[in-house]
Write a protein that holds these residues in place. Structure first.
Motif, short mmCIF file in Angstrom:
data_model
loop_
_atom_site.label_atom_id
_atom_site.label_comp_id
_atom_site.label_asym_id
_atom_site.label_seq_id
_atom_site.Cartn_x
_atom_site.Cartn_y
_atom_site.Cartn_z
N ASP A 158 3.30 -4.44 -13.41
CA ASP A 158 4.04 -3.87 -12.37
C ASP A 158 4.21 -5.01 -11.20
N SER A 159 5.68 -4.92 -10.77
CA SER A 159 5.88 -5.99 -9.63
C SER A 159 5.40 -5.50 -8.33
N ARG A 160 5.21 -6.47 -7.59
CA ARG A 160 4.61 -6.59 -6.18
C ARG A 160 5.83 -6.58 -5.29
N THR A 161 7.09 -6.29 -5.83
CA THR A 161 8.22 -6.48 -4.91
C THR A 161 9.37 -5.52 -5.43
N ALA A 162 10.44 -5.21 -4.70
CA ALA A 162 11.34 -4.60 -5.15
C ALA A 162 12.80 -5.01 -4.46
N GLU A 323 8.38 -12.68 -13.17
CA GLU A 323 7.57 -12.99 -11.99
C GLU A 323 6.32 -11.96 -11.97
N SER A 324 6.48 -10.81 -12.59
CA SER A 324 5.70 -9.90 -12.60
C SER A 324 4.28 -10.08 -13.56
N PHE A 325 4.79 -11.10 -14.54
CA PHE A 325 3.68 -11.46 -15.43
C PHE A 325 2.72 -12.42 -14.85
N VAL A 326 3.25 -13.19 -13.82
CA VAL A 326 2.40 -14.03 -13.24
C VAL A 326 1.87 -13.65 -11.97
N ASN A 327 2.80 -12.97 -11.09
CA ASN A 327 2.08 -12.37 -9.79
C ASN A 327 2.00 -10.75 -9.75
N GLY A 328 2.23 -10.18 -10.92
CA GLY A 328 2.38 -8.70 -11.10
C GLY A 328 0.96 -8.10 -10.97
N GLU A 329 0.82 -6.78 -11.04
CA GLU A 329 -0.51 -6.21 -11.25
C GLU A 329 -0.34 -4.93 -12.16
N VAL A 330 -1.53 -4.03 -12.31
CA VAL A 330 -1.35 -2.67 -12.65
C VAL A 330 -1.82 -1.81 -11.29
N ARG A 331 -0.79 -1.25 -10.91
CA ARG A 331 -0.81 -0.44 -9.74
C ARG A 331 -2.01 0.72 -9.93
N ARG A 332 -2.52 0.88 -8.87
CA ARG A 332 -3.37 2.42 -9.01
C ARG A 332 -2.52 3.53 -8.75
N ASN A 333 -1.67 3.19 -7.76
CA ASN A 333 -0.65 4.48 -7.29
C ASN A 333 0.85 3.85 -7.36
N CYS A 334 1.71 4.38 -8.27
CA CYS A 334 2.90 3.79 -8.62
C CYS A 334 3.83 3.65 -7.42
N PHE A 336 2.94 2.33 -4.39
CA PHE A 336 2.46 1.25 -3.63
C PHE A 336 1.99 0.02 -4.25
N ILE A 337 2.08 -1.02 -3.86
CA ILE A 337 1.18 -2.08 -4.40
C ILE A 337 -0.21 -1.85 -4.17
N ASN A 338 -1.01 -2.60 -4.82
CA ASN A 338 -2.57 -2.24 -4.80
C ASN A 338 -2.94 -2.55 -3.36
N THR A 339 -2.55 -3.42 -2.48
CA THR A 339 -3.00 -3.67 -1.08
C THR A 339 -2.52 -2.48 -0.35
N TRP A 340 -1.78 -1.79 -0.61
CA TRP A 340 -1.28 -0.38 0.27
C TRP A 340 -1.76 0.64 -0.35
N ALA A 341 -2.07 0.77 -1.53
CA ALA A 341 -2.21 1.95 -2.16
C ALA A 341 -3.36 2.65 -1.59
N PRO A 342 -3.27 4.12 -1.31
CA PRO A 342 -4.18 4.89 -0.91
C PRO A 342 -5.25 5.42 -1.91
N GLU A 343 -6.37 5.74 -1.70
CA GLU A 343 -7.17 6.35 -2.95
C GLU A 343 -6.67 7.45 -3.57
N ILE A 344 -6.72 7.22 -5.05
CA ILE A 344 -6.27 8.55 -5.51
C ILE A 344 -7.31 9.75 -5.70
#
Length: 344
Positions: A158-162, A323-334, A336-344
């Motif tokens: 998952d990308s951390r940008t849009a 870019e997502s393979f280098v700096n991407g992630e697996v989002r907990r919440n689709c 928001f990026i993980n630093t913004w994601a609220p708890e599910i």
């Protein structure tokens, strides 16, 4: 947009101008980390079953949900590659793609993605990316309304940008055929891919705002106005007035079998009854030398359409964002990026 005359700019010049215009943010088409069919075999073996069951519920409750998910996948892949960027909500530090003009009134299915993600996080926390989730869901959505099956390569991050800016370049209903072709070619997709992927409109709906110019423009010229076409045009005008509102009124792009994925969309184009200018131009434009023959083929051979749609969906799904393979992630919440994601 008239289908009886070409744009004032020569065809070659249109392609050149568009390639220059989209010289930013182009997703890589070669050298990306490979996607594989068994990516989650050991880490989340139930991923396909979970997505399928949730999509079955969604499509059973409303067949239109299938079109929403297919369209979401298309919008995702066309911006930064298939990286889940279309799913991101705006935050104080990120401008998402959902409010870009081609997207703001045409995208749906976000809550379906949320439900699937919640199930996957319960079963396999932090494993399945939103980009992969959406790619699988688009395949299942197609299958559930009668379309073809294909194996889905997986392993996206998952990308951390849009990119709001690139999202404004998604093909639109009033766009010329050369312009749309150029946008597909720029993303590594062929003219054949373009015509095949447009076939997803067999289960889609369109807003009055997107077909008003067509029904008060060249509909009569392309259809020849036989009695059936005249009745259809009258119906369209009854739900889409020339002025005074009605922009959000919707109608199927394939009024023959609106909830079934089949080739009747192409048959309507042969009759001049395509709802959107951009679709009808694939058959009626004087520039439609190549696309006209493909439309004829798919109108006559449903299996050929199904086979090519499957291949083109895989090809589109393989447009990745390096870019997502280098700096991407697996989002907990689709959303928001993980630093913004609220708890599910």
């Amino acid at each position: 947009m008239a289908t009886s005359s070409p744009r004032s700019m020569p065809l070659f010049s249109q392609f050149v101008a568009l390639f220059l215009l989209f010289g930013f943010g182009r997703p890589s088409l070669a050298g990306d980390p490979p996607l594989t069919l068994d990516y989650y075999k050991s880490s989340c073996p139930s991923v396909l079953e979970i997505v399928r069951k949730e999509m079955e519920c969604a499509v059973l409750s409303n067949p239109r949900n299938a079109a929403f998910i297919i369209r979401l996948h298309f919008h995702d892949c066309f911006v930064q590659g298939c990286d889940g960027s279309v799913l991101l909500d705006d935050t104080v530090t990120l401008q998402g793609e959902k409010k870009a003009p081609p997207s703001i009134n045409s995208l749906g299915g976000f809550r379906i993605v949320d439900r699937i993600k919640n199930m996957l996080e319960s079963e396999c926390p932090g494993i399945v990316s939103c980009a992969d989730l959406l790619t699988i869901a688009a395949r299942d959505a197609t299958l559930l309304v009668g379309g073809p099956y294909w194996d889905v390569p997986l392993g996206r991050k998952d990308s951390r940008t849009a990119s709001y800016e690139i999202a404004t370049t998604i093909p639109t209903a009033d766009e010329s055929l050369p312009s749309i072709i150029a946008k597909f070619l720029y993303r590594g997709l062929s003219v054949t891919d373009m015509v095949a992927l447009a076939g997803a409109h067999t289960v889609g709906m369109a807003r009055c705002e997107n077909f008003r110019a067509r029904i008060y423009g060249d509909f009569e010229a392309t259809s020849g106005m036989n009695p059936a076409s005249e009745a259809y045009l009258g119906h369209l005008k009854s739900i889409c007035p020339p002025i005074g509102g009605g922009n959000n009124n919707v109608t199927p792009m394939d009024f023959v079998t609106p909830d079934l994925f089949d080739n009747s969309f192409y048959q309507l184009l042969l009759q001049g009854e395509g709802l959107l200018n951009s679709d009808q131009e694939m058959y009626s434009s004087i520039l439609a030398v190549q696309t006209r023959e493909i439309v004829k083929k798919y109108a006559a051979e449903p299996l050929a359409f199904f086979q090519q749609f499957s291949e083109s969906m895989v090809r589109m799904g393989n447009i990745t964002n390096p870019e997502s393979f280098v700096n991407g992630e697996v989002r907990r919440n689709c959303r928001f990026i993980n630093t913004w994601a609220p708890e599910i």
